[in-house]
Write a protein that holds these residues in place. Structure first.
Motif, PDB file in Angstrom:
ATOM      1  N   THR A   3     -18.686 -22.130 -43.514  1.00 46.62           N
ATOM      2  CA  THR A   3     -19.699 -22.631 -44.430  1.00 46.62           C
ATOM      3  C   THR A   3     -19.908 -24.110 -44.164  1.00 46.62           C
ATOM      4  N   ILE A   4     -20.952 -24.676 -44.702  1.00 44.51           N
ATOM      5  CA  ILE A   4     -21.271 -26.087 -44.504  1.00 44.51           C
ATOM      6  C   ILE A   4     -20.171 -26.984 -45.073  1.00 44.51           C
ATOM      7  N   GLU A   5     -19.393 -26.459 -46.028  1.00 42.68           N
ATOM      8  CA  GLU A   5     -18.309 -27.231 -46.623  1.00 42.68           C
ATOM      9  C   GLU A   5     -17.039 -27.194 -45.785  1.00 42.68           C
ATOM     10  N   ASP A   6     -16.977 -26.276 -44.817  1.00 47.52           N
ATOM     11  CA  ASP A   6     -15.788 -26.179 -43.987  1.00 47.52           C
ATOM     12  C   ASP A   6     -15.644 -27.415 -43.107  1.00 47.52           C
ATOM     13  N   LEU A   7     -14.405 -27.749 -42.835  1.00 42.53           N
ATOM     14  CA  LEU A   7     -14.075 -28.867 -41.957  1.00 42.53           C
ATOM     15  C   LEU A   7     -13.204 -28.322 -40.834  1.00 42.53           C
ATOM     16  N   PHE A   8     -13.125 -29.067 -39.741  1.00 40.97           N
ATOM     17  CA  PHE A   8     -12.445 -28.557 -38.563  1.00 40.97           C
ATOM     18  C   PHE A   8     -11.427 -29.540 -38.007  1.00 40.97           C
ATOM     19  N   HIS A   9     -10.493 -28.970 -37.277  1.00 36.05           N
ATOM     20  CA  HIS A   9      -9.512 -29.731 -36.524  1.00 36.05           C
ATOM     21  C   HIS A   9      -9.361 -28.990 -35.199  1.00 36.05           C
ATOM     22  N   TYR A  10      -9.199 -29.730 -34.116  1.00 31.76           N
ATOM     23  CA  TYR A  10      -9.101 -29.119 -32.799  1.00 31.76           C
ATOM     24  C   TYR A  10      -7.752 -29.462 -32.188  1.00 31.76           C
ATOM     25  N   SER A  11      -7.124 -28.461 -31.587  1.00 34.51           N
ATOM     26  CA  SER A  11      -5.796 -28.646 -31.016  1.00 34.51           C
ATOM     27  C   SER A  11      -5.621 -27.735 -29.814  1.00 34.51           C
ATOM     28  N   GLU A  12      -4.755 -28.148 -28.904  1.00 30.59           N
ATOM     29  CA  GLU A  12      -4.378 -27.306 -27.776  1.00 30.59           C
ATOM     30  C   GLU A  12      -3.235 -26.371 -28.166  1.00 30.59           C
ATOM     31  N   ASP A  13      -2.743 -26.507 -29.377  1.00 34.36           N
ATOM     32  CA  ASP A  13      -1.657 -25.668 -29.893  1.00 34.36           C
ATOM     33  C   ASP A  13      -2.244 -24.618 -30.844  1.00 34.36           C
ATOM     34  N   PRO A  14      -2.146 -23.336 -30.507  1.00 37.91           N
ATOM     35  CA  PRO A  14      -2.722 -22.296 -31.367  1.00 37.91           C
ATOM     36  C   PRO A  14      -1.784 -21.801 -32.468  1.00 37.91           C
ATOM     37  N   THR A  15      -0.624 -22.432 -32.625  1.00 36.20           N
ATOM     38  CA  THR A  15       0.397 -21.880 -33.529  1.00 36.20           C
ATOM     39  C   THR A  15       0.614 -22.697 -34.800  1.00 36.20           C
ATOM     40  N   ILE A  16      -0.245 -23.646 -35.102  1.00 40.43           N
ATOM     41  CA  ILE A  16      -0.038 -24.490 -36.278  1.00 40.43           C
ATOM     42  C   ILE A  16      -0.404 -23.695 -37.533  1.00 40.43           C
ATOM     43  N   THR A  17       0.530 -23.575 -38.450  1.00 42.98           N
ATOM     44  CA  THR A  17       0.267 -22.832 -39.684  1.00 42.98           C
ATOM     45  C   THR A  17       0.099 -23.762 -40.888  1.00 42.98           C
ATOM     46  N   ARG A  18       0.515 -25.013 -40.717  1.00 40.53           N
ATOM     47  CA  ARG A  18       0.423 -25.982 -41.818  1.00 40.53           C
ATOM     48  C   ARG A  18       0.275 -27.373 -41.223  1.00 40.53           C
ATOM     49  N   PHE A  19      -0.727 -28.094 -41.679  1.00 38.57           N
ATOM     50  CA  PHE A  19      -0.954 -29.468 -41.244  1.00 38.57           C
ATOM     51  C   PHE A  19      -0.402 -30.400 -42.309  1.00 38.57           C
ATOM     52  N   VAL A  20       0.482 -31.279 -41.897  1.00 38.52           N
ATOM     53  CA  VAL A  20       1.156 -32.204 -42.810  1.00 38.52           C
ATOM     54  C   VAL A  20       0.607 -33.611 -42.570  1.00 38.52           C
ATOM     55  N   PRO A  21       0.331 -34.360 -43.622  1.00 31.85           N
ATOM     56  CA  PRO A  21      -0.180 -35.728 -43.431  1.00 31.85           C
ATOM     57  C   PRO A  21       0.738 -36.549 -42.522  1.00 31.85           C
ATOM     58  N   ARG A  22       0.107 -37.326 -41.635  1.00 31.04           N
ATOM     59  CA  ARG A  22       0.852 -38.193 -40.735  1.00 31.04           C
ATOM     60  C   ARG A  22       0.082 -39.494 -40.538  1.00 31.04           C
ATOM     61  N   GLU A  23       0.804 -40.497 -40.079  1.00 30.39           N
ATOM     62  CA  GLU A  23       0.152 -41.770 -39.787  1.00 30.39           C
ATOM     63  C   GLU A  23      -0.717 -41.609 -38.545  1.00 30.39           C
ATOM     64  N   HIS A  24      -1.806 -42.353 -38.504  1.00 29.99           N
ATOM     65  CA  HIS A  24      -2.718 -42.290 -37.370  1.00 29.99           C
ATOM     66  C   HIS A  24      -2.538 -43.548 -36.535  1.00 29.99           C
ATOM     67  N   PRO A  25      -2.264 -43.426 -35.226  1.00 26.87           N
ATOM     68  CA  PRO A  25      -1.989 -44.613 -34.412  1.00 26.87           C
ATOM     69  C   PRO A  25      -3.151 -45.604 -34.336  1.00 26.87           C
ATOM     70  N   SER A  26      -4.372 -45.125 -34.468  1.00 25.97           N
ATOM     71  CA  SER A  26      -5.535 -46.025 -34.398  1.00 25.97           C
ATOM     72  C   SER A  26      -5.913 -46.604 -35.758  1.00 25.97           C
ATOM     73  N   HIS A  27      -5.295 -46.104 -36.820  1.00 24.76           N
ATOM     74  CA  HIS A  27      -5.608 -46.566 -38.180  1.00 24.76           C
ATOM     75  C   HIS A  27      -4.310 -46.818 -38.950  1.00 24.76           C
ATOM     76  N   PRO A  28      -3.520 -47.817 -38.508  1.00 26.20           N
ATOM     77  CA  PRO A  28      -2.206 -48.034 -39.134  1.00 26.20           C
ATOM     78  C   PRO A  28      -2.272 -48.451 -40.602  1.00 26.20           C
ATOM     79  N   GLY A  29      -3.412 -48.926 -41.074  1.00 28.20           N
ATOM     80  CA  GLY A  29      -3.527 -49.342 -42.466  1.00 28.20           C
ATOM     81  C   GLY A  29      -3.787 -48.205 -43.433  1.00 28.20           C
TER      82      GLY A  29
END
Length: 177
Positions: A3-29
Motif C-alpha cells: 500500500t502507499i503507506e508501506d515502507l521498505f528496507h533493502y538487504s542482501e540478507d533474506p533472513t532478517i525477522t526483526r529490525f532493531v534500532p541502531r546508530e547510523h554511521p552517517s548520522h551520529p547525532g
C-alpha cells in the motif's frame, strides 16, 4: 502487493525477522533507529548495499539552469549515478525487499523519502528483487555510470536540485583519469 503507506528496507540478507534500532554511521547525532524508505524513492536502494551512489531530481524551486545542467535531455524523474567499478556487483547482487507497515515510523526527510522508527520492527513481507538492472529499468529513473562520483558530488552540493548521496564513504577517492 503493498500500500502507499508501506515502507521498505533493502538487504542482501533474506533472513532478517526483526529490525532493531541502531546508530547510523552517517548520522551520529540521531538516536538509534530502524531506517525505511518510501516507495517513490525506493529505487535509490535497488543497488548493492555498499555501492556508493548519488540520486538527484528536480524540486519545485529548482532553477532551470540546474535542471538543464544535470537532467538535460533525460525524461526520467530521477537520475541515479554509480561508479563504473560497481557494475559487476550490480549484476551479481541478490537483494531482498522488506516491507514494513508505517505504524511506528515518522518522516525524517520527505523529499528523500527517509522514515525512522525508534522501536524494533518486524517486516510484513520479504521478497527477492531478482535482476536489479531490470528492476531499475522498470522505474522512472535513469542509471548513469561514471569513473568517479566526486565531481558530480561537488557540483550537486551547490545546485538547487534535491540529491541523496548514499555510501559515499565507499566512493573512488583517487583521480581515475
Amino acid at each position: 502487493m503493498f500500500t502507499i503507506e508501506d515502507l521498505f528496507h533493502y538487504s542482501e540478507d533474506p533472513t532478517i525477522t526483526r529490525f532493531v534500532p541502531r546508530e547510523h554511521p552517517s548520522h551520529p547525532g540521531l538516536a538509534p533507529a530502524v531506517w525505511a524508505i518510501a516507495h517513490m524513492q525506493a529505487p535509490m536502494y535497488y543497488l548493492p548495499r555498499d555501492c556508493p551512489r548519488i540520486a538527484f531530481y528536480q524540486k519545485p524551486d529548482s532553477t532551470e539552469e540546474d535542471i538543464q545542467r544535470f537532467l538535460g535531455l533525460s525524461s526520467a524523474s530521477m537520475v541515479i549515478a554509480i561508479e563504473n567499478r560497481w557494475y559487476p556487483r550490480l549484476l551479481d547482487t541478490r537483494l531482498y525487499q522488506y516491507t514494513f507497515s508505517s505504524d511506528t515510523f515518522y518522516c525524517l526527510d520527505k523529499p528523500a523519502g527517509y522514515y525512522l522508527s525508534h522501536e524494533a520492527v518486524e517486516p510484513i513481507d520479504v521478497m527477492p528483487m531478482g535482476d536489479l538492472l531490470a528492476k531499475l529499468s522498470q522505474e522512472d529513473v535513469e542509471l548513469r555510470m561514471t569513473p568517479s562520483l566526486l565531481p558530480l558530488r561537488d557540483a550537486l552540493l551547490t545546485s538547487s536540485l534535491h540529491f541523496s548521496m548514499i555510501r559515499m564513504r565507499n566512493a573512488q577517492v583517487e583521480d581515475v583519469r
